[in-house]
Scaffold this active site. Sequence first.
Site, PDB file in Angstrom:
ATOM      1  N   HIS A   1       3.568  13.708 -14.204  1.00  0.00           N
ATOM      2  CA  HIS A   1       4.160  15.045 -14.403  1.00  0.00           C
ATOM      3  C   HIS A   1       3.154  16.129 -14.002  1.00  0.00           C
ATOM      4  CE1 HIS A   1       6.458  12.846 -17.754  1.00  0.00           C
ATOM      5  NE2 HIS A   1       7.421  13.295 -16.978  1.00  0.00           N
TER       6      HIS A   1
ATOM      7  N   GLU B   1       8.844  11.334  -6.472  1.00  0.00           N
ATOM      8  CA  GLU B   1       9.396  10.227  -5.677  1.00  0.00           C
ATOM      9  C   GLU B   1       9.587   8.987  -6.534  1.00  0.00           C
ATOM     10  OE1 GLU B   1       6.946   9.380  -2.314  1.00  0.00           O
ATOM     11  OE2 GLU B   1       7.516  11.228  -1.265  1.00  0.00           O
TER      12      GLU B   1
ATOM     13  N   VAL C   1       2.501   8.783  -9.028  1.00  0.00           N
ATOM     14  CA  VAL C   1       1.162   8.585  -9.575  1.00  0.00           C
ATOM     15  C   VAL C   1       1.166   7.280 -10.368  1.00  0.00           C
ATOM     16  CG1 VAL C   1      -0.615   9.529 -11.100  1.00  0.00           C
ATOM     17  CG2 VAL C   1       0.731  11.050  -9.645  1.00  0.00           C
TER      18      VAL C   1
ATOM     19  N   SER D   1       7.002   7.800 -18.893  1.00  0.00           N
ATOM     20  CA  SER D   1       7.001   8.003 -20.350  1.00  0.00           C
ATOM     21  C   SER D   1       7.437   6.715 -21.042  1.00  0.00           C
ATOM     22  CB  SER D   1       7.942   9.149 -20.721  1.00  0.00           C
ATOM     23  OG  SER D   1       7.625  10.303 -19.969  1.00  0.00           O
TER      24      SER D   1
HETATM   25  P1  AMP Z   1      10.969  12.634 -16.564  1.00  0.00           P
HETATM   26  O1  AMP Z   1      10.237  13.387 -17.601  1.00  0.00           O
HETATM   27  O2  AMP Z   1      10.761  11.157 -16.610  1.00  0.00           O
HETATM   28  O3  AMP Z   1      12.423  13.025 -16.462  1.00  0.00           O
HETATM   29  O4  AMP Z   1      10.331  13.056 -15.167  1.00  0.00           O
HETATM   30  C1  AMP Z   1      10.198  14.403 -14.814  1.00  0.00           C
HETATM   31  C2  AMP Z   1       9.740  14.470 -13.384  1.00  0.00           C
HETATM   32  O5  AMP Z   1       8.504  13.779 -13.233  1.00  0.00           O
HETATM   33  C3  AMP Z   1      10.731  13.800 -12.414  1.00  0.00           C
HETATM   34  O6  AMP Z   1      10.827  14.562 -11.232  1.00  0.00           O
HETATM   35  C4  AMP Z   1      10.074  12.457 -12.173  1.00  0.00           C
HETATM   36  O7  AMP Z   1      10.428  11.905 -10.915  1.00  0.00           O
HETATM   37  C5  AMP Z   1       8.612  12.835 -12.195  1.00  0.00           C
HETATM   38  N1  AMP Z   1       7.764  11.671 -12.452  1.00  0.00           N
HETATM   39  C6  AMP Z   1       7.915  10.736 -13.424  1.00  0.00           C
HETATM   40  N2  AMP Z   1       6.972   9.779 -13.315  1.00  0.00           N
HETATM   41  C7  AMP Z   1       6.202  10.107 -12.251  1.00  0.00           C
HETATM   42  C8  AMP Z   1       5.059   9.513 -11.605  1.00  0.00           C
HETATM   43  N3  AMP Z   1       4.513   8.380 -12.054  1.00  0.00           N
HETATM   44  N4  AMP Z   1       4.534  10.138 -10.521  1.00  0.00           N
HETATM   45  C9  AMP Z   1       5.077  11.281 -10.058  1.00  0.00           C
HETATM   46  N5  AMP Z   1       6.150  11.901 -10.618  1.00  0.00           N
HETATM   47  C10 AMP Z   1       6.703  11.317 -11.699  1.00  0.00           C
END
Ligand code: AMP
Length: 279
Positions: A28, A139, A167, A177
Amino acid sequence: MQSRAHQLHREGRRIAFVPTMGFLHTGHLSLMRIARERGDILVISIFVNPTQFAPGEDFEAYPRDMPRDLGLAESVGTDIVFTPDNEMMYAEGFQTYVSPENLSRGMCGKSRPIFFRGVATVVTKLFNIVRPDIAVFGEKDYQQLVIIRRMVRDLDFGIEIVGGPTVRENDGLAMSSRNAYLRPDQRAAALSLYQALQLSRTLVKAGERQADKIIAAAKRHIASFDGTAIDYVVIVDPETLDDMTVVDRPARMALAVKVGATRLIDNMALGEDLADRPA
Ligand code: AMP
């Protein structure tokens, strides 16, 4: 938030936005750093969106830690953290949804049929409230990124969508998460997703072009770990998300695997060095 956004626009500032469900990790934060570079004002949202969870999924269990998230957001220079609650986002009588069509049918949409409708709806609402000039998505959630790009084009949002690279932990596990659900003994099995992607890239580099053979090798690798249950492994066109049978141009491999009760997803580019469109 919406009137603050209008005011910022009147002052000529560019708003860059990163929507999240919180329990922030380095993935994030990397998106926030990208957004920070691209805009004058960095807005993030933290909202665990109930409409993208089906009954029986992990909406209640989803990890939450607002004080820690606020500290992390501040550490990367976030200007505004928007933290709506369910009642604010889905008031009594709410009934209007945004439903992506073809792009949401395969991959995660197969086992989570209401998921992308929930995502597209909440992202639409967040865009209308936050009024960003650009928004950054990971991505890591590749199908989501493609669907949001399509939605922004289809519905004329006029927002630039930027994709941020996935990442990973030092061992290769994509940060999520939901990794918080994994027990130490499930960690090796969780790593099989990354290993299967790497293995597939190696096969393509060595000259293998048959998608079914690559997919079978990836599935064999994942299945060799106890406690894994494969939801899907696909090789798709990076834009249309249609299945590819021959990897003769850039492709995306994506997969979803349950490790115990935890559903993990990951994806990677395949064949980037192949000609984009064969003559
Ligand atoms: P989330 O909180 O899981 O809904 O994710 C919020 C944003 O963070 C979304 O655009 C996800 O694609 C991105 N995201 C989640 N995990 C990663 C990661 N490991 N690397 C890069 N972006 C991420």
